[in-house]
Design a protein around this motif. Structure first.
Motif, short mmCIF file in Angstrom:
data_model
loop_
_atom_site.label_atom_id
_atom_site.label_comp_id
_atom_site.label_asym_id
_atom_site.label_seq_id
_atom_site.Cartn_x
_atom_site.Cartn_y
_atom_site.Cartn_z
N UNK A 1 17.10 12.21 -8.70
CA UNK A 1 17.52 11.02 -7.95
C UNK A 1 16.90 10.94 -6.55
N UNK A 2 16.13 9.89 -6.30
CA UNK A 2 15.50 9.64 -5.01
C UNK A 2 15.82 8.21 -4.60
N UNK A 3 16.31 8.03 -3.37
CA UNK A 3 16.56 6.69 -2.82
C UNK A 3 15.28 6.24 -2.13
N UNK A 4 14.54 5.32 -2.75
CA UNK A 4 13.28 4.82 -2.19
C UNK A 4 13.59 3.58 -1.34
N UNK A 5 13.37 3.69 -0.04
CA UNK A 5 13.63 2.58 0.88
C UNK A 5 12.28 1.98 1.27
N UNK A 6 12.00 0.79 0.75
CA UNK A 6 10.71 0.13 0.99
C UNK A 6 10.86 -0.91 2.08
N UNK A 7 10.08 -0.74 3.15
CA UNK A 7 10.04 -1.77 4.18
C UNK A 7 9.18 -2.94 3.71
N UNK B 1 7.26 -10.67 -5.40
CA UNK B 1 8.09 -10.09 -6.46
C UNK B 1 7.38 -8.94 -7.17
N UNK B 2 6.05 -8.87 -7.00
CA UNK B 2 5.31 -7.90 -7.83
C UNK B 2 5.65 -6.45 -7.51
N UNK B 3 5.84 -6.11 -6.22
CA UNK B 3 6.16 -4.71 -5.89
C UNK B 3 7.53 -4.32 -6.43
N UNK B 4 8.48 -5.23 -6.30
CA UNK B 4 9.82 -4.93 -6.79
C UNK B 4 9.81 -4.79 -8.32
N UNK B 5 9.07 -5.68 -8.99
CA UNK B 5 8.99 -5.58 -10.45
C UNK B 5 8.27 -4.31 -10.88
N UNK B 6 7.27 -3.88 -10.10
CA UNK B 6 6.59 -2.63 -10.42
C UNK B 6 7.58 -1.46 -10.36
N UNK C 1 0.83 -1.21 0.00
CA UNK C 1 0.00 0.00 0.00
C UNK C 1 0.86 1.26 0.00
N UNK C 2 1.96 1.23 0.71
CA UNK C 2 2.87 2.39 0.72
C UNK C 2 3.62 2.52 -0.58
N UNK C 3 4.13 1.39 -1.09
CA UNK C 3 4.85 1.41 -2.37
C UNK C 3 3.99 1.98 -3.48
N UNK C 4 2.77 1.47 -3.60
CA UNK C 4 1.91 1.90 -4.70
C UNK C 4 1.36 3.30 -4.45
N UNK C 5 1.18 3.68 -3.18
CA UNK C 5 0.74 5.03 -2.88
C UNK C 5 1.75 6.08 -3.30
N UNK D 1 8.95 -13.85 3.22
CA UNK D 1 9.15 -13.73 1.77
C UNK D 1 9.67 -15.05 1.20
N UNK D 2 10.67 -15.62 1.86
CA UNK D 2 11.31 -16.83 1.33
C UNK D 2 10.37 -18.03 1.34
N UNK D 3 9.39 -18.04 2.26
CA UNK D 3 8.47 -19.19 2.37
C UNK D 3 7.05 -18.84 1.94
N UNK D 4 6.90 -17.71 1.24
CA UNK D 4 5.64 -17.35 0.60
C UNK D 4 4.45 -17.29 1.56
N UNK D 5 4.67 -16.66 2.73
CA UNK D 5 3.56 -16.45 3.66
C UNK D 5 2.52 -15.51 3.01
N UNK D 6 1.28 -15.69 3.40
CA UNK D 6 0.22 -14.76 2.97
C UNK D 6 0.04 -13.72 4.07
N UNK D 7 0.36 -12.47 3.74
CA UNK D 7 0.39 -11.42 4.76
C UNK D 7 -0.39 -10.19 4.30
N UNK D 8 -0.65 -9.28 5.25
CA UNK D 8 -1.35 -8.04 4.93
C UNK D 8 -0.45 -7.13 4.07
#
Length: 618
Positions: free
Chosen positions: A93-99, A122-127, A75-79, A106-113
């Motif tokens: 130049x902007x350094x975007x630091x995404x938490x 991977x979708x946010x990083x690819x975006x 939600x923050x990334x896309x906002x 991430x490594x075990x594909x948990x379903x999270x909020x």
């Protein structure tokens, strides 16, 4: 040496001159924000939403050279990505630091909020890869290498980057090399550099009518001082694209004006398009800065410099870097002792008529002398940009706008960011009511942080730029009516910002006098007629309509008001609403009489029927 990943990021940001990280807290970022708070070398400054934060980071970078933006996952990334995309388009130049969620999730594909609930991370990083130079997820294994690599990319290419930091790793220690970040300037291939500069100098020496054409990249690539030195040494006249406005002093003796193809200032198109040596720095022509693609640069005499390659005529030289090229040209092109003065521009004197209502023409003429040397001047997309774009900027003033990305609402939060970076510089914002309503929350952050801007809100009851493109009297260009001058007291209790509500030249004169000596900011709400516009906008609107829509479809209505009428007002005084309804009055009367006629026809009496019939015919 050993250092935590979070402290390493903070250390690197501090080394490249960033003193504030702008953002919105989110649960995936809080551990890193705690490190920022405890470290104390950099301050986290909150914004009211991610879009405002991204625009503020862009504004910060425009005056500081680079900035940092903190967002939470999904939600923050896309906002914030609308603002980050604008930074990419405008070469900021902007350094975007995404938490991000914890690494194990991430490594075990948990379903999270804050995700799509599908275990895909991977979708946010690819975006972000679409709107940055590069995006990477940090792990303890790659932290030093990837953090340094991405920061270098941002600094060299003048574009945003995205550093994705899982929420549970910022306190983990890593081993890094001691010492500051090293930013190596790329080195040109020596043979290509010599061959290129020899050809440029030969082309210049044969020229009789040389010129330089500048765009925004001479600022972004940090070469404007050297370009100016070259211009002055050789006494070469220069023009600017509208996207490069006021990067070099518009009062300079060698400045000839703005180049926009067929919409250029007088004499500029002829000079640029018939130059026998034209030096440019990565010009980017879009329909807005080219007179709808009417630019016609002389290919046979064109030298087009870019960061890492150059075209001379139609030949491309690779692996040659712009700073190296300029240094060689400065060394080898002889100084011209014949000083020229091609610039006779002056600020028009304006005489205030105290009781006269403001209109677009008088407002900008009255404001022009108020601008000072060294000001940072923001012109929001719309009537403000068009008016200021045609105005002579003071010496050493910086003009900031969003002419390529063109997002309304950008400049209020951008002003917030630049005020954080340069709080002691006089900064002025000219913004329309439509743009202001997009990102109005940033005013609360300006007040909360005790910053000191000069803000002009052009209240003309809607989207004037859209009215001149299509729908002059359409409801879709009308806004909810806000009392803008009352907002500071609503947004932040006990704020000290001065506010003025101005309708006349006399009221504006008092507000401008008050703005000369302020320490807690001033907001001036300027009331102008909804159908009034600066002259450049009146030309711009129909051209956009022609480009966007072609010959088919509805035609725009023409404004009906008289700009010289002392009594013109906007909808706040009730008049515009009445004017807007005039076109509907006949239709309403016709419907009313038609209804009465039908009722009488059913048997309400011949007398009534004849009377209604007469009115109906009229």
């Amino acid at each position: 040496m050993k250092i935590t990943i979070g402290d390493f990021i903070i250390k690197r940001l501090e080394e490249i001159g960033i003193n504030h990280i702008i953002g919105v807290p989110g649960d995936y970022t809080l551990q890193f924000l705690e490190q920022i708070r405890k470290n104390g070398s950099i301050e986290f400054v909150g914004a009211s939403n991610e879009l405002n934060a991204a625009y503020a980071a862009d504004g910060y970078a425009r005056v500081n050279g680079i900035s940092a933006l903190s967002l939470t996952y999904g939600v923050g990334d896309l906002g914030g990505i609308l603002g980050v995309a604008g930074s990419y388009a405008e070469h900021v130049p902007v350094i975007v630091i995404s938490g991000a969620p914890p690494l194990y999730a991430i490594e075990h594909n948990f379903r999270v909020h804050h995700s799509l609930g599908d275990g895909n991370f991977t979708n946010m990083r690819h975006t972000y890869e679409e709107f940055t130079i590069d995006s990477s997820m940090i792990t303890p294994d790659n932290a030093e290498e990837e953090i340094d690599r991405l920061i270098r990319l941002a600094m060299v290419h003048k574009r945003p980057v995205n550093i994705q930091v899982p929420s549970n790793i910022s306190y983990l220690e890593i081993e890094v090399e001691d010492g500051p970040l090293k930013i190596k300037e790329p080195v040109s291939d020596s043979e290509r550099l010599k061959s290129l500069t020899d050809q440029i100098i030969a082309l210049y020496k044969k020229s009789i009518k040389p010129h330089v054409l500048i765009d925004l990249d001479i600022d972004r690539l940090e070469i404007k001082d050297k370009i100016l030195e070259l211009i002055e040494n050789a006494q070469i006249p220069f023009a600017a694209m509208s996207t490069g406005k006021a990067i070099l002093d518009e009062n300079h003796p060698l400045y000839i004006g703005i180049y926009k193809g067929n919409e250029s200032e007088e004499g500029v198109q002829e000079a640029i398009e018939h130059s026998d040596f034209l030096l440019t720095v990565s010009p980017r022509f879009i329909e807005w800065n080219s007179g709808t693609y009417s630019q016609n640069l002389p290919l046979e005499s064109l030298v087009r410099l870019d960061l890492n390659h150059t075209f001379v005529r139609d030949q491309c030289y690779e692996a040659v870097y712009i700073k190296d090229i300029i240094n060689v040209l400065l060394e080898k092109i002889e100084k011209n002792p014949d000083k020229k003065n091609l610039n006779d521009r002056k600020v028009e004197e304006f005489k205030v008529e105290k009781s006269k209502k403001l209109n677009q023409e008088s407002f900008w003429k009255q404001v022009h002398p108020f601008l000072q040397e060294g000001d940072l001047i923001y012109g929001e997309t719309g009537s403000s940009l068009k008016a200021l774009g045609a105005m002579l900027m003071p010496k050493d003033a910086t003009f900031i706008s969003s002419q390529i990305w063109g997002a309304i609402g950008y400049l209020l939060p951008a002003l917030f960011g630049s005020l954080l970076a340069r709080p002691n510089r006089r900064q002025l914002l000219f913004i329309g009511d439509g743009s202001f309503q997009v990102t109005a929350q940033s005013l609360s952050r300006i007040l909360y942080n005790n910053l000191n801007p000069i803000i002009f809100i052009i209240n003309n009851d809607g989207y004037t730029i859209e009215r001149y493109i299509m729908g002059m009297k359409a409801d879709y260009s009308v806004l909810p009516r806000w009392k803008y001058s009352k907002l500071p007291d609503v947004l932040v209790e006990k704020n000290k910002m001065k506010t003025y509500n101005v309708h006349t030249q006399g009221e504006l004169a008092k507000a401008l006098e008050a703005a000369q000596d302020i320490s807690n900011g001033i907001l001036i709400e300027v009331h102008l007629h909804p159908e009034d516009a600066p002259e450049p906008l009146k030309v711009f609107g129909p051209e956009v309509a022609k480009f966007n829509f072609g010959p088919r479809g509805p035609k725009n209505e023409k404004p009906e008001f008289n700009p010289d009428d002392d009594n013109i007002s906007n909808r706040e005084d009730g008049k515009y609403a009445k004017e807007k309804d005039k076109s509907n009055e006949k239709e309403k009367k016709d419907k009313k009489f038609e209804k009465k006629y039908k009722q009488n026809k059913k048997g309400t009496g011949k007398k009534g029927n004849k009377k209604t019939e007469k009115k109906r015919k009229k």
